[in-house]
Design a protein around this motif. Sequence first.
Motif, PDB file in Angstrom:
ATOM      1  N   PRO A  17       4.715   4.045   6.604  1.00 41.07           N
ATOM      2  CA  PRO A  17       3.550   4.939   6.495  1.00 41.07           C
ATOM      3  C   PRO A  17       3.580   5.789   5.216  1.00 41.07           C
ATOM      4  O   PRO A  17       2.538   6.089   4.646  1.00 41.07           O
ATOM      5  CB  PRO A  17       3.641   5.818   7.741  1.00 41.07           C
ATOM      6  N   ASN A  20       2.162   3.660   2.587  1.00 42.37           N
ATOM      7  CA  ASN A  20       0.700   3.644   2.743  1.00 42.37           C
ATOM      8  C   ASN A  20       0.080   4.886   2.120  1.00 42.37           C
ATOM      9  O   ASN A  20      -0.908   4.812   1.395  1.00 42.37           O
ATOM     10  CB  ASN A  20       0.305   3.571   4.216  1.00 42.37           C
ATOM     11  N   ASN A  23       0.243   4.740  -1.709  1.00 43.70           N
ATOM     12  CA  ASN A  23      -0.676   3.755  -2.268  1.00 43.70           C
ATOM     13  C   ASN A  23      -2.134   4.183  -2.119  1.00 43.70           C
ATOM     14  O   ASN A  23      -2.930   4.004  -3.031  1.00 43.70           O
ATOM     15  CB  ASN A  23      -0.456   2.382  -1.636  1.00 43.70           C
ATOM     16  N   HIS A  24      -2.487   4.779  -0.993  1.00 41.95           N
ATOM     17  CA  HIS A  24      -3.875   5.187  -0.770  1.00 41.95           C
ATOM     18  C   HIS A  24      -4.259   6.401  -1.609  1.00 41.95           C
ATOM     19  O   HIS A  24      -5.413   6.559  -1.972  1.00 41.95           O
ATOM     20  CB  HIS A  24      -4.116   5.464   0.712  1.00 41.95           C
ATOM     21  N   ASP A  31      -5.280  -2.454  -2.053  1.00 40.18           N
ATOM     22  CA  ASP A  31      -5.289  -1.765  -0.763  1.00 40.18           C
ATOM     23  C   ASP A  31      -4.622  -2.651   0.285  1.00 40.18           C
ATOM     24  O   ASP A  31      -5.202  -3.632   0.743  1.00 40.18           O
ATOM     25  CB  ASP A  31      -6.731  -1.430  -0.360  1.00 40.18           C
ATOM     26  N   ASP A  33      -2.050  -2.636   3.900  1.00 39.15           N
ATOM     27  CA  ASP A  33      -1.504  -1.855   5.003  1.00 39.15           C
ATOM     28  C   ASP A  33      -0.029  -2.221   5.153  1.00 39.15           C
ATOM     29  O   ASP A  33       0.304  -3.291   5.644  1.00 39.15           O
ATOM     30  CB  ASP A  33      -2.267  -2.143   6.294  1.00 39.15           C
ATOM     31  N   THR A  35       2.019  -0.993   7.126  1.00 42.37           N
ATOM     32  CA  THR A  35       2.520  -0.848   8.496  1.00 42.37           C
ATOM     33  C   THR A  35       2.207  -2.071   9.349  1.00 42.37           C
ATOM     34  O   THR A  35       2.502  -2.081  10.537  1.00 42.37           O
ATOM     35  CB  THR A  35       1.946   0.416   9.168  1.00 42.37           C
TER      36      THR A  35
END
Length: 141
Positions: A17, A20, A23-24, A31, A33, A35
Amino acid sequence: MTLKSEDAALFYELFLPLLNYVNHHYYVTEDIDFTGKRVEAAKAMEVARFLWEQPSIIDDYINENIFPLEEMDILSNWKHCIPGRFIIERHLKKGSIFISTKGESVYLVNGIIDSWEDMLFGVPTPIITSKTALLPMGWYQ
């Protein structure tokens, strides 16, 4: 040597997480995920390298989320990562010996799920790593 299975699981519950988030917020790579069930290692490494160059990002992550105290302590300790290149000098029962190429610092390093010896498929030591970040694992004694 590796982490206990519950500690390895906790590592990934915290680390993915965090990737994430990085990166976000900083658009390091496409993009993705991190996780999900399948994590593309090359993309995860790209984001992790960005993070270890700016570990203060972890403070923002902690401030924007709610964590139990133990998890917050683990994440905070990661700000003290040791990035660089290392010589893996040898493997011992308690871990692998990593020597910094920039000084005389020596570290006993454990794998998360697999030992370093297993991950390196028995390649004879010494071995020089590429960019690597050693993370302090405060809960692991």
